[in-house]
Motif scaffolding. Sequence first.
Motif, mmCIF file in Angstrom:
data_model
loop_
_atom_site.group_PDB
_atom_site.id
_atom_site.type_symbol
_atom_site.label_atom_id
_atom_site.label_comp_id
_atom_site.label_asym_id
_atom_site.label_seq_id
_atom_site.Cartn_x
_atom_site.Cartn_y
_atom_site.Cartn_z
ATOM 1 N N GLN A 1 0.826 -1.213 0.000
ATOM 2 C CA GLN A 1 0.000 0.000 0.000
ATOM 3 C C GLN A 1 0.858 1.260 0.000
ATOM 4 O O GLN A 1 0.628 2.181 -0.792
ATOM 5 C CB GLN A 1 -0.943 0.014 1.200
ATOM 6 C CG GLN A 1 -1.819 1.261 1.246
ATOM 7 C CD GLN A 1 -2.795 1.276 2.417
ATOM 8 O OE1 GLN A 1 -2.856 0.323 3.187
ATOM 9 N NE2 GLN A 1 -3.549 2.344 2.555
ATOM 10 N N SER A 2 1.850 1.334 0.902
ATOM 11 C CA SER A 2 2.681 2.537 0.968
ATOM 12 C C SER A 2 3.454 2.749 -0.322
ATOM 13 O O SER A 2 3.646 3.891 -0.768
ATOM 14 C CB SER A 2 3.641 2.457 2.156
ATOM 15 O OG SER A 2 4.529 1.364 2.024
ATOM 16 N N GLU B 1 0.736 3.743 -3.164
ATOM 17 C CA GLU B 1 0.198 5.080 -2.899
ATOM 18 C C GLU B 1 1.230 6.159 -3.214
ATOM 19 O O GLU B 1 0.886 7.232 -3.722
ATOM 20 C CB GLU B 1 -0.249 5.192 -1.443
ATOM 21 C CG GLU B 1 -1.453 4.328 -1.086
ATOM 22 C CD GLU B 1 -2.712 4.752 -1.843
ATOM 23 O OE1 GLU B 1 -2.844 5.953 -2.129
ATOM 24 O OE2 GLU B 1 -3.547 3.880 -2.143
ATOM 25 N N SER B 2 2.500 5.905 -2.916
ATOM 26 C CA SER B 2 3.539 6.898 -3.206
ATOM 27 C C SER B 2 3.706 7.102 -4.710
ATOM 28 O O SER B 2 4.141 8.174 -5.150
ATOM 29 C CB SER B 2 4.872 6.478 -2.585
ATOM 30 O OG SER B 2 5.499 5.441 -3.317
ATOM 31 N N LYS C 1 0.204 8.921 -6.105
ATOM 32 C CA LYS C 1 0.060 10.298 -5.637
ATOM 33 C C LYS C 1 1.179 11.211 -6.145
ATOM 34 O O LYS C 1 1.360 12.322 -5.635
ATOM 35 C CB LYS C 1 0.017 10.313 -4.108
ATOM 36 C CG LYS C 1 -1.244 9.684 -3.533
ATOM 37 C CD LYS C 1 -1.250 9.732 -2.021
ATOM 38 C CE LYS C 1 -2.537 9.120 -1.465
ATOM 39 N NZ LYS C 1 -2.556 9.124 0.038
ATOM 40 N N TYR D 1 -6.324 -2.309 -6.814
ATOM 41 C CA TYR D 1 -5.760 -1.061 -7.326
ATOM 42 C C TYR D 1 -6.113 -0.864 -8.799
ATOM 43 O O TYR D 1 -6.378 0.262 -9.242
ATOM 44 C CB TYR D 1 -4.243 -1.042 -7.134
ATOM 45 C CG TYR D 1 -3.825 -0.615 -5.753
ATOM 46 C CD1 TYR D 1 -4.072 0.678 -5.290
ATOM 47 C CD2 TYR D 1 -3.184 -1.499 -4.895
ATOM 48 C CE1 TYR D 1 -3.700 1.068 -4.018
ATOM 49 C CE2 TYR D 1 -2.798 -1.110 -3.616
ATOM 50 C CZ TYR D 1 -3.062 0.183 -3.184
ATOM 51 O OH TYR D 1 -2.689 0.567 -1.913
ATOM 52 N N ASP E 1 -8.044 2.546 -10.140
ATOM 53 C CA ASP E 1 -7.296 3.555 -10.895
ATOM 54 C C ASP E 1 -6.991 3.007 -12.283
ATOM 55 O O ASP E 1 -6.361 1.949 -12.421
ATOM 56 C CB ASP E 1 -5.992 3.905 -10.168
ATOM 57 C CG ASP E 1 -5.339 5.181 -10.677
ATOM 58 O OD1 ASP E 1 -5.220 5.326 -11.915
ATOM 59 O OD2 ASP E 1 -4.953 6.025 -9.860
ATOM 60 N N TRP F 1 9.360 3.322 -1.297
ATOM 61 C CA TRP F 1 8.445 4.407 -1.658
ATOM 62 C C TRP F 1 9.216 5.559 -2.294
ATOM 63 O O TRP F 1 10.449 5.637 -2.194
ATOM 64 C CB TRP F 1 7.646 4.878 -0.456
ATOM 65 C CG TRP F 1 8.400 5.640 0.583
ATOM 66 C CD1 TRP F 1 8.466 6.995 0.746
ATOM 67 C CD2 TRP F 1 9.204 5.094 1.637
ATOM 68 N NE1 TRP F 1 9.242 7.328 1.806
ATOM 69 C CE2 TRP F 1 9.701 6.184 2.384
ATOM 70 C CE3 TRP F 1 9.548 3.795 2.022
ATOM 71 C CZ2 TRP F 1 10.548 6.004 3.485
ATOM 72 C CZ3 TRP F 1 10.370 3.626 3.117
ATOM 73 C CH2 TRP F 1 10.855 4.700 3.835
ATOM 74 N N GLU G 1 7.246 12.604 -3.504
ATOM 75 C CA GLU G 1 6.034 13.003 -4.232
ATOM 76 C C GLU G 1 6.345 13.601 -5.604
ATOM 77 O O GLU G 1 5.550 13.486 -6.537
ATOM 78 C CB GLU G 1 5.247 14.013 -3.399
ATOM 79 C CG GLU G 1 3.921 14.413 -4.015
ATOM 80 C CD GLU G 1 3.146 15.357 -3.134
ATOM 81 O OE1 GLU G 1 2.158 15.951 -3.618
ATOM 82 O OE2 GLU G 1 3.522 15.514 -1.953
#
Length: 390
Positions: A22-23, A26-27, A30, A56, A60, A97, A100
């Motif tokens: 997940q981490s 998500e990184s 995002k 996922y 998306d 990760w 951003e």
Amino acid sequence: MDGSSYGLSVIVPVYNAESTLQSCVESILKQSYRNFELILVDDGSTDNSPVLCDEYAQQDSRVTVIHIKNSGTFQARKQGAKRAVGKILTFSDADDWLEENTFEAALQILCKYDPDILAYAYDCGGRVEKHLYGEGLYCKKEIKNIIIPGMMYDFSHGRRKLNPSLCCKLIKKQLFAKVTESVKDRVTLGEDALVTYPAVCMAESIFVCNKALYHYRVNSFSCTQTYPLERILEIKAFRDNMLRLFDGMDLLDQMRYQVENYVRSFLAVMVRKWYGMELSPILFSFPYRHVSKGAGVLIYGAGDVGKSYINELKLTRYAEIAGWADRNYGSIKEYNSVDVLAPETIKEKRFDVLLIAVWEEDTAKAIAADLLKLGIPEEKIMWKKPLRIV
């Protein structure tokens, strides 16, 4: 900045990574730059990872999932690359990760310089792993003369100069395919190096950036942290493939020594783990940058540092061994066919440099003071902090 003309494909091999997936994802999703595809390659996971990957993809439209039987990271990346629609590939491990703005910052460089490979740095538990080259664009001639000679192993630094991790690279898909197409083996050790170093040799240009844009999670269960008996065969597969790739580029003679030292680093850790001993008689790299080639070198110190310097000079013949001295000469006497002399006899020898071979700076200063009392010219006395190789 518009990287849409390139098309970016992000490939993440996933094997039993439900606790960290997940981490990682998500990184990626995002990112401030959003025009990319994310390919999750489920490498035969037996936990809940396949379900998470599919979720996922449902959430998306940028996410694609491939389910394959367990084949290892190298082959999983190949499968992801075959499915990729982008001209540019980048990778992530499922337990790491990204910053951003990683893609935005990388694509700004890509759009400006159009390199075949972009290499940036990464953070590992607060320590930034940088490349040992100045930042900037290196074209074909500079790759040949500056990058290749020390990328896998550099004498003067006692280590590689270019970090091989594909997770801190952007690489053109065509180049990635060219390097990997002939590797059919299951590669589970050195899979990044097996792509990065041959790709650099094939590239027309590479851009080096030493800003950390990627975060690597230290994992005690990583294959690089464990040493079962089959690891020895994995190391052999890595070496054989690497030598074959360099041979196909007529670079075997130039790269063999670098490959051997790279392999030796794997073996050294294994031998240390299994037997509690050192594999190589060269534990510390000779300070090549500070000694002229062919110079007459008298080495003071017959401990591990001094023995390493003697062994390396015997192997490379970079400089002449003009003598070797230690205050404990009576108990050591000789090593590797070189006699250990009393310090009082140093002034009878002819040499260009007297290299103090000890680890501690304070010890080196005390030795230097004693040498001055013996009449040794200060300008000939040298100590450099030893660089440990393995």
